[in-house]
Design a protein around this motif. Structure first.
Motif, PDB file in Angstrom:
ATOM      1  N   ARG A 278       1.243  -1.435  -0.463  1.00  0.00           N
ATOM      2  CA  ARG A 278      -0.045   0.077  -0.061  1.00  0.00           C
ATOM      3  C   ARG A 278       0.520   1.408   0.107  1.00  0.00           C
ATOM      4  O   ARG A 278       1.584   1.710   0.710  1.00  0.00           O
TER       5      ARG A 278
ATOM      6  N   GLU B 230       1.300   4.697  -0.002  1.00  0.00           N
ATOM      7  CA  GLU B 230       0.619   6.757   1.028  1.00  0.00           C
ATOM      8  C   GLU B 230       0.985   7.920   0.412  1.00  0.00           C
ATOM      9  O   GLU B 230       1.555   7.760   0.557  1.00  0.00           O
TER      10      GLU B 230
ATOM     11  N   GLU C  30      -2.561   0.387  -4.347  1.00  0.00           N
ATOM     12  CA  GLU C  30      -1.988  -0.840  -4.281  1.00  0.00           C
ATOM     13  C   GLU C  30      -0.965  -0.875  -5.135  1.00  0.00           C
ATOM     14  O   GLU C  30      -1.573  -1.033  -6.371  1.00  0.00           O
TER      15      GLU C  30
END
Length: 378
Positions: A311, A313, A325
């Motif tokens: 993931r 961010e 992702e």
């Protein structure tokens, strides 16, 4: 059309099945290509769990090709749809309006098909310009209506199959019933439609197919315009990411062996250079030379297993795609970088300074900018 008579009497030529079938073949091909490439884009942007680890990272230019074809075929469909509607609109005035169940199904399929097609092409064109004058979310509605249009198209083809077959080629049986003198005019009309399709394609496709960028007249993006010679859809200021400093920046990598890196520590790691395109859903794309740290090396340092997803961010404070992702294939591909430089220069804030994701065969909207965290998913 003869006025003052009901139902109206149309005197114009070429409003016939042969003309409609000829244009319909081209329009059907454009719709099919647009739909298939649209499915590719949708599932790459929003993969279900069972597909997330199976999306390939090669060829590196795959998404650039499919999304370029998606937008090009959608734009080409606009003059084709207008020509098709011109050829068949007198049938709207047929009388009686409903002659049988079959005729009712045909009219229903046509109503849904025309309304859905106009909606898809209009909203798709506005999306290329990033103008959304409607209260709904573009992506899910555009995707849902695409299935509605395909269903209506299949029903329409099934109902009209005998007529389509009769007029599919010049030697078809139905052609003999048409006036021979219409042949030259029909060919001229179809040539004009083909020229129109060629013109709108030639003057817009350069936003993705850069050899034609010099004749790019009507597309909302030019592949050379933007900071460091790359277009930008959303600036750092718009994302609330324009205040990131080198001194305060930290990259957090979680996993079995979590760690944190400063920007200077990232710069001190082995740097790799790759050439990859940014390919955006709006239809533009441009290749650049990216320099940074391989994501797979960051994951291995964190003790991530080989099958792990990641993931990513962003530090942006607002935006619908601040988290993305990476599936296993993309995460382990040596072309996937946490990039610090582009074309030999430190990233401009609008291109994701101090660090951004760049990966092969991936939608531009998922090439996360202003990356602050990599989270290993096992």
């Amino acid at each position: 059309m003869k006025l003052g008579v009901f139902p109206p009497v149309f005197k114009g030529r070429l409003h016939d099945a042969r003309t409609a079938t000829s244009i319909g073949r081209w329009l059907g091909a454009a719709f099919a290509l647009c739909f298939v490439t649209g499915l590719v884009s949708h599932f790459m942007q929003h993969p279900p769990d069972w597909l997330a680890n199976s999306i390939p990272s090669r060829p590196s230019w795959g998404y650039r090709l499919t999304q370029g074809l998606h937008v090009a075929s959608g734009i080409a469909a606009v003059p084709l749809l207008l020509a098709k509607l011109w050829a068949v609109y007198p049938r709207l005035f047929g009388w009686p309006p409903l002659r049988s169940v079959k005729h009712g199904l045909e009219r229903l399929s046509v109503a849904v098909l025309v309304a859905g097609s106009v909606f898809e092409l209009a909203t798709g064109l506005l999306n290329t310009a990033q103008w959304y004058p409607w209260p709904f979310s573009f992506v899910p509605v555009h995707y849902a209506v695409a299935w509605l249009v395909v269903g209506a198209l299949l029903l329409h083809v099934a109902v009209k199959a005998p007529e389509i077959t009769a007029h599919w080629t010049r030697r078809s049986a139905g052609t003999q019933a048409l006036p021979a003198q219409d042949g030259p005019d029909r060919r001229s009309f179809l040539a004009a439609v083909g020229a129109g399709v060629g013109a709108v394609t030639l003057t817009t496709v350069g936003q993705s197919f850069t050899p034609l960028k010099d004749v790019l007249l009507f597309a909302p993006r030019h592949p050379d315009e933007g900071p460091q010679g790359l277009p930008v859809n959303r600036t750092a200021a718009a994302a609330g990411a324009d205040g990131i400093t080198a001194e305060e920046y930290r990259l957090v990598v979680t996993g079995p062996q979590p760690y944190t890196l400063t920007l200077d520590e990232l710069r001190a790691l082995p740097q790799h250079e790759v050439e990859l395109p940014i390919a955006c859903v709006e239809g533009w794309s441009k290749s650049a030379r990216w320099t940074g740290v391989r994501v797979v090396e960051l994951l291995e340092r964190a003790g991530a297993p080989a099958h792990a997803r990641v993931r990513v961010e962003s530090l942006e404070s607002r935006g619908g795609y601040r988290v993305s992702e990476l599936g296993q294939g993309h995460a382990r591909d040596p072309l996937t970088l946490l990039a610090l430089r582009v074309n030999g220069e430190e990233l401009h804030p609008d291109h994701g300074y101090p660090a951004r994701l760049i990966a092969p065969n991936r939608p531009g909207v998922l090439q996360t900018k202003w990356v602050g965290r990599l989270e290993v998913l096992v």
